[in-house]
Structure formats: structure tokens, C-alpha cells
Design a protein around this motif. Structure first.
Motif, PDB file in Angstrom:
ATOM      1  N   ALA A  25       0.898  -1.166   0.000  1.00 18.74           N
ATOM      2  CA  ALA A  25       0.000   0.000   0.000  1.00 18.74           C
ATOM      3  C   ALA A  25       0.921   1.195   0.000  1.00 18.74           C
ATOM      4  O   ALA A  25       2.048   1.101   0.482  1.00 18.74           O
ATOM      5  CB  ALA A  25      -0.844   0.004   1.260  1.00 18.74           C
ATOM      6  N   SER A  26       0.454   2.327  -0.523  1.00 20.08           N
ATOM      7  CA  SER A  26       1.387   3.448  -0.572  1.00 20.08           C
ATOM      8  C   SER A  26       0.709   4.793  -0.722  1.00 20.08           C
ATOM      9  O   SER A  26      -0.359   4.902  -1.319  1.00 20.08           O
ATOM     10  CB  SER A  26       2.357   3.236  -1.730  1.00 20.08           C
ATOM     11  N   THR A  27       1.376   5.821  -0.186  1.00 23.22           N
ATOM     12  CA  THR A  27       0.977   7.187  -0.497  1.00 23.22           C
ATOM     13  C   THR A  27       1.715   7.653  -1.753  1.00 23.22           C
ATOM     14  O   THR A  27       1.633   8.805  -2.137  1.00 23.22           O
ATOM     15  CB  THR A  27       1.305   8.135   0.687  1.00 23.22           C
TER      16      THR A  27
ATOM     17  N   GLY B  25       5.765   9.624   8.707  1.00 24.99           N
ATOM     18  CA  GLY B  25       4.444   9.224   8.225  1.00 24.99           C
ATOM     19  C   GLY B  25       4.061   7.911   8.862  1.00 24.99           C
ATOM     20  O   GLY B  25       3.448   7.850   9.927  1.00 24.99           O
ATOM     21  N   ASN B  26       4.462   6.805   8.213  1.00 26.59           N
ATOM     22  CA  ASN B  26       4.198   5.483   8.771  1.00 26.59           C
ATOM     23  C   ASN B  26       5.244   5.115   9.827  1.00 26.59           C
ATOM     24  O   ASN B  26       5.184   4.051  10.419  1.00 26.59           O
ATOM     25  CB  ASN B  26       4.174   4.456   7.630  1.00 26.59           C
ATOM     26  N   ALA B  27       6.223   5.994   9.998  1.00 26.00           N
ATOM     27  CA  ALA B  27       7.186   5.969  11.109  1.00 26.00           C
ATOM     28  C   ALA B  27       8.300   4.917  10.997  1.00 26.00           C
ATOM     29  O   ALA B  27       9.018   4.667  11.966  1.00 26.00           O
ATOM     30  CB  ALA B  27       6.461   5.840  12.449  1.00 26.00           C
ATOM     31  N   GLY B  28       8.444   4.347   9.819  1.00 32.26           N
ATOM     32  CA  GLY B  28       9.516   3.373   9.624  1.00 32.26           C
ATOM     33  C   GLY B  28      10.889   4.013   9.541  1.00 32.26           C
ATOM     34  O   GLY B  28      11.861   3.529  10.129  1.00 32.26           O
ATOM     35  N   ASN B  29      10.961   5.127   8.809  1.00 35.35           N
ATOM     36  CA  ASN B  29      12.273   5.689   8.503  1.00 35.35           C
ATOM     37  C   ASN B  29      13.010   6.194   9.736  1.00 35.35           C
ATOM     38  O   ASN B  29      14.187   5.909   9.919  1.00 35.35           O
ATOM     39  CB  ASN B  29      12.123   6.814   7.471  1.00 35.35           C
ATOM     40  N   ILE B  30      12.316   6.913  10.594  1.00 33.24           N
ATOM     41  CA  ILE B  30      12.992   7.440  11.790  1.00 33.24           C
ATOM     42  C   ILE B  30      13.497   6.279  12.663  1.00 33.24           C
ATOM     43  O   ILE B  30      14.591   6.324  13.212  1.00 33.24           O
ATOM     44  CB  ILE B  30      12.076   8.425  12.574  1.00 33.24           C
TER      45      ILE B  30
ATOM     46  N   THR C  94      15.805  15.132   3.764  1.00 28.88           N
ATOM     47  CA  THR C  94      14.744  15.413   2.805  1.00 28.88           C
ATOM     48  C   THR C  94      14.507  14.111   2.045  1.00 28.88           C
ATOM     49  O   THR C  94      15.416  13.551   1.435  1.00 28.88           O
ATOM     50  CB  THR C  94      15.096  16.584   1.871  1.00 28.88           C
ATOM     51  N   THR C  95      13.277  13.633   2.129  1.00 31.01           N
ATOM     52  CA  THR C  95      12.983  12.234   1.800  1.00 31.01           C
ATOM     53  C   THR C  95      12.626  11.964   0.347  1.00 31.01           C
ATOM     54  O   THR C  95      12.777  10.840  -0.132  1.00 31.01           O
ATOM     55  CB  THR C  95      11.827  11.783   2.703  1.00 31.01           C
ATOM     56  N   GLY C  96      12.113  12.995  -0.375  1.00 34.19           N
ATOM     57  CA  GLY C  96      11.660  12.743  -1.746  1.00 34.19           C
ATOM     58  C   GLY C  96      11.883  13.941  -2.662  1.00 34.19           C
ATOM     59  O   GLY C  96      11.869  15.103  -2.234  1.00 34.19           O
TER      60      GLY C  96
HETATM   61  N1  F0G Z   1       8.669  11.435   3.225  1.00 31.98           N
HETATM   62  C1  F0G Z   1       8.242  10.899   2.084  1.00 31.98           C
HETATM   63  C2  F0G Z   1       8.547  11.612   0.814  1.00 31.98           C
HETATM   64  C3  F0G Z   1       7.523   9.683   2.090  1.00 31.98           C
HETATM   65  O1  F0G Z   1       7.116   9.161   0.951  1.00 31.98           O
HETATM   66  C4  F0G Z   1       7.242   9.066   3.323  1.00 31.98           C
HETATM   67  C5  F0G Z   1       6.458   7.844   3.382  1.00 31.98           C
HETATM   68  C6  F0G Z   1       7.733   9.669   4.487  1.00 31.98           C
HETATM   69  C7  F0G Z   1       8.431  10.850   4.399  1.00 31.98           C
HETATM   70  C8  F0G Z   1       7.509   9.098   5.821  1.00 31.98           C
HETATM   71  O2  F0G Z   1       8.318   7.983   6.055  1.00 31.98           O
HETATM   72  O3  F0G Z   1       6.546   6.355   6.557  1.00 31.98           O
HETATM   73  O4  F0G Z   1       8.922   5.864   7.088  1.00 31.98           O
HETATM   74  O5  F0G Z   1       7.667   7.580   8.380  1.00 31.98           O
HETATM   75  N2  F0G Z   1       5.840   7.348   2.408  1.00 31.98           N
HETATM   76  C9  F0G Z   1       5.160   6.049   2.398  1.00 31.98           C
HETATM   77  C10 F0G Z   1       4.763   5.664   0.989  1.00 31.98           C
HETATM   78  C11 F0G Z   1       4.094   5.914   3.386  1.00 31.98           C
HETATM   79  O6  F0G Z   1       3.811   4.907   0.799  1.00 31.98           O
HETATM   80  O7  F0G Z   1       5.436   6.095   0.062  1.00 31.98           O
HETATM   81  P1  F0G Z   1       7.839   6.871   7.088  1.00 31.98           P
END
Ligand code: F0G
Length: 359
Positions: free
Chosen positions: A84-86, A189-194, A326-328
Motif C-alpha cells: 500500500a502506498s501514499t 508518516g508510517n514511522a519506519g524511517n525514523i 529530505t525524503t523525496g
Molecule cells: N517522506 C516521504 C517523501 C515519504 O514518501 C514518506 C512515506 C515519508 C516521508 C515518511 O516515512 O513512513 O517511514 O515515516 N511514504 C510512504 C509511501 C508511506 O507509501 O510512500 P515513514
């Protein structure tokens, strides 16, 4: 690993894959860590870096998790994967599963996925399903499929995903010559990365590569902040949001599956959690682009917005050495960027154009 290139696989021995031949890679990791002197000046901070995960092969940090998760699936001889995904997880999984010759199913919240991410999942050939409902509902659905053994799930519940993402922590320490930053600020977001980044730092600490640990600081959007609420009450359990809402669609999540791990990382590291409004996010996105030339998607800009807010609140000291993740990539969500800016300029003549230059 000193003589190896910077990438997730620089740390092969610390990752849960045994057979190198099973690795599915698009050359992920080794992302730039930028010193941001213009922002330092603007915000009055001593030492600020941005670790730009948008520079990964599909434009987000998810690639670090997917190279390990899909390699593991490959080791296990799995043929069908799903998530599932955002938006970013699906873009990444679609790419890696294509390379691994696996079938891929992705579930997305209809109308709430940024255009670039949707285009990615489609072009890589995944089966793309849009559901009426948010990310949390989509995750419940794919979880059911996984329980029935119909797909191998590659959301961040999958521990191998987090093993890949922990290399963000490794890389920061490695690049700063083992001098750990005082603080790492991460969009949540889903809190995995931190949780994964914290695991990475802790492992390097336990291996004796580093002598200190950073304060893990999680930032959520105002309309989707169950972890921030739990943190402010000193709790380890969250109360889910039924209808999360924010312009930062990547982190539009009400029931983060890794909430406990994330809160643990925050408490254990003596860190912090804060939320930022959509307005603050957009302002930070523009500031980062205009001061440093780094274009990130709204969710990613929340780390910068969080930094600004926590400096104002006095939670973060201006003398700290800070890394914002910065994640994306900004091109993931071109609509949000265009909406954030002034209209383009129209001219009818060369004269008007000249006037523009002198104004
Ligand atoms: N930043 C970006 C750009 C993300 O796509 C996500 C999560 C997060 C931060 C948050 O990271 O979930 O590990 O706390 N995106 C997921 C997705 C949920 O489906 O692409 P997280």
C-alpha cells in the motif's frame, strides 16, 4: 568498507542478504549530504546539512529499503510482491520488482497520490489499484492478502525494508568522518524511517565506530500527527487519526504501523516530536529551493519547517550540528510546486522583457 563507493551495499556485511548474486540494485544510497551555508545564515544556525534522499534512483529514500527488501524476496524465490502506498513506496517497489522479474500489486488512496509517483508505478508496469479510502485502509487490505500468502508485503512492516533504510544513519556518520551530528530531523508518516535511521546509528555506536548518538527529531503534518500527540503526553501508544489530511500527501497517515518504534527512538535519543502546518511546509519548501537550490516534495520540506519551528520555540539550540533529511524529490509533486509559486510572467514585446529585467 572504506574503499567501496558510497551506496547501500557499501555496508553489505551489515545487511541481511547472504548471496551477492541475489541483489537487485539500481544503485541506491550514496545520496548527497549538503552543507547549507545560505540557510545557516538565514536561520542563524552554526552547522546545518541536508541529506537529500530525493537523489535516489526513483527519487525517494524508499529505494534503500527496496533494494534490500526485494533482494530478500529474490533470495526467497518470491514471484509476487505488493504494497500500500501514499506514492513513493509504490514507485520504488514497482521499479525494483520489474528488475527482479516479479509481479507487483500496489494499492493507492484514490486522488491523493502526487502525479509523478502515480506515473512511476504505471510506467514500471505494476498493477495499480486506486481505492476509495486512505493509506491506512489500503495497508489493512494488502496486509490481508499477505496473511493469506497471496503477496509478499513490502511495506515498512517488513523488517528487511528497515534494514536497508538504516544505511541513512550509517552514511551520515561515515560522511562526517564519524563525528555524529547533535540532531537528525526526519519527516514522519508510517514511522519506519525514523526508526530505521536510529537503528543505523545505534549499530555503529555498538560497533565502536562512533562515540555519540544524535537526538532523533520527528516531524509530522498538523492534520496527521498521532505520534506528536503521544510524545507530548509522554506516551508510547498513539491514538489513530480517522481522517488524516495534509498537502504533504506522502505523510497523510493516521495510523502509523511503526509508531512504537518511532516513539522509542525519540525517547531513547532524548529527541523530540513536533508538527507543522501546510503553510509552514510550503514556505520551507520554497525557502530550501530558493536559498540552496534543493527541490524537495512537501513531505520532505517538513523537516526544514520543523527545524524553523523548533528554533523559534527554543527546543533546538542554534549551536547544534543539525542534519535534516529530505525524503523525496520535488518533481514527484509538480502540482504542489506550481501552486506554491507566483504565476509565470507574460510579455508582449522585447521592450516589456527589458523592463522586467530592470525592475
Ligand atoms: N517522506 C516521504 C517523501 C515519504 O514518501 C514518506 C512515506 C515519508 C516521508 C515518511 O516515512 O513512513 O517511514 O515515516 N511514504 C510512504 C509511501 C508511506 O507509501 O510512500 P515513514
Amino acid at each position: 568498507f572504506k574503499n567501496r563507493v558510497f551506496s547501500v551495499w557499501r555496508y553489505f556485511e551489515l545487511l541481511p542478504i547472504k548471496n551477492r548474486e541475489k541483489i537487485i540494485s539500481l544503485k541506491e544510497g550514496g545520496t548527497p549530504l549538503y552543507r547549507c551555508r545560505n540557510l545557516e545564515e538565514e536561520l542563524g544556525v552554526k552547522e546545518l546539512y541536508v541529506k537529500n534522499e530525493g537523489a535516489n534512483p526513483t527519487g525517494s529514500f524508499k529505494d534503500r529499503g527496496m533494494t534490500v527488501g526485494v533482494s530478500k524476496a529474490n533470495e526467497l524465490n518470491i514471484k509476487v510482491v505488493g504494497c500500500a502506498s501514499t506514492g513513493n513506496t509504490s514507485a520504488s517497489l514497482a521499479a525494483y520488482s520489474a528488475r527482479a522479474k516479479m509481479k507487483c500489486l500496489v494499492l493507492l488512496p484514490k486522488g491523493k497520490v502526487a502525479l509523478g509517483k502515480l506515473a512511476q508505478a504505471m510506467i514500471y508496469g505494476a498493477k495499480v489499484v486506486e481505492i476509495d479510502g486512505n493509506f491506512d485502509k489500503a495497508l489493512d487490505m494488502v496486509n490481508e492478502l499477505a496473511k493469506e500468502g497471496l503477496i509478499y508485503l513490502l511495506n515498512s512492516i517488513n523488517p528487511f525494508r528497515l534494514e536497508g533504510q538504516k544505511t541513512i544513519g550509517y552514511e551520515i556518520a561515515d560522511e562526517l568522518n564519524w563525528e555524529v551530528p547533535d540532531r537528525v530531523i526526519v519527516p514522519v508518516g508510517n514511522a519506519g524511517n525514523i526508526s530505521a535511521i536510529w537503528k543505523g546509528f545505534k549499530e555503529f555506536y555498538e560497533l565502536g565506530f562512533i562515540n555519540e548518538l544524535p537526538k532523533m527529531t520527528g516531524i509530522q503534518a498538523e492534520g496527521a500527527k498521532p505520534i506528536v500527540e503521544a510524545f507530548k503526553k509522554g506516551k508510547r501508544e498513539i491514538e489513530p487519526y480517522e481522517n488524516p489530511e495534509t498537502i504533504a500527501t506522502a505523510i497523510r497517515i493516521g495510523k502509523p504501523v511503526n509508531a512504537k518504534k518511532a516513539l522509542n527512538a525519540i525517547y531513547e535519543s532524548n529527541g523530540y516530536a513536533e508538527s507543522v502546518s501546510d503553510e509552514e511546509i510550503i514556505k520551507a519548501q520554497k525557502l530550501l529551493a530558493r536559498k540552496e537550490g534543493i527541490f524537495v516534495e512537501p513531505a520532505s520540506a517538513s523537516s526544514i519547517a520543523g527545524l524553523i519551528k523548533l528554533l523559534d520555540e527554543g527546543v533546538i539550540d542554534r549551536s547544534e550540528r543539525i542534519v535534516c533529511i529530505t525524503t523525496g524529490h520535488g518533481l514527484k509533486d509538480p502540482d504542489a510546486a506550481i501552486r506554491a509559486c507566483e504565476e509565470t510572467i507574460k510579455v508582449k514585446s522585447l521592450d516589456e522583457l527589458k523592463k522586467l529585467l530592470s525592475s
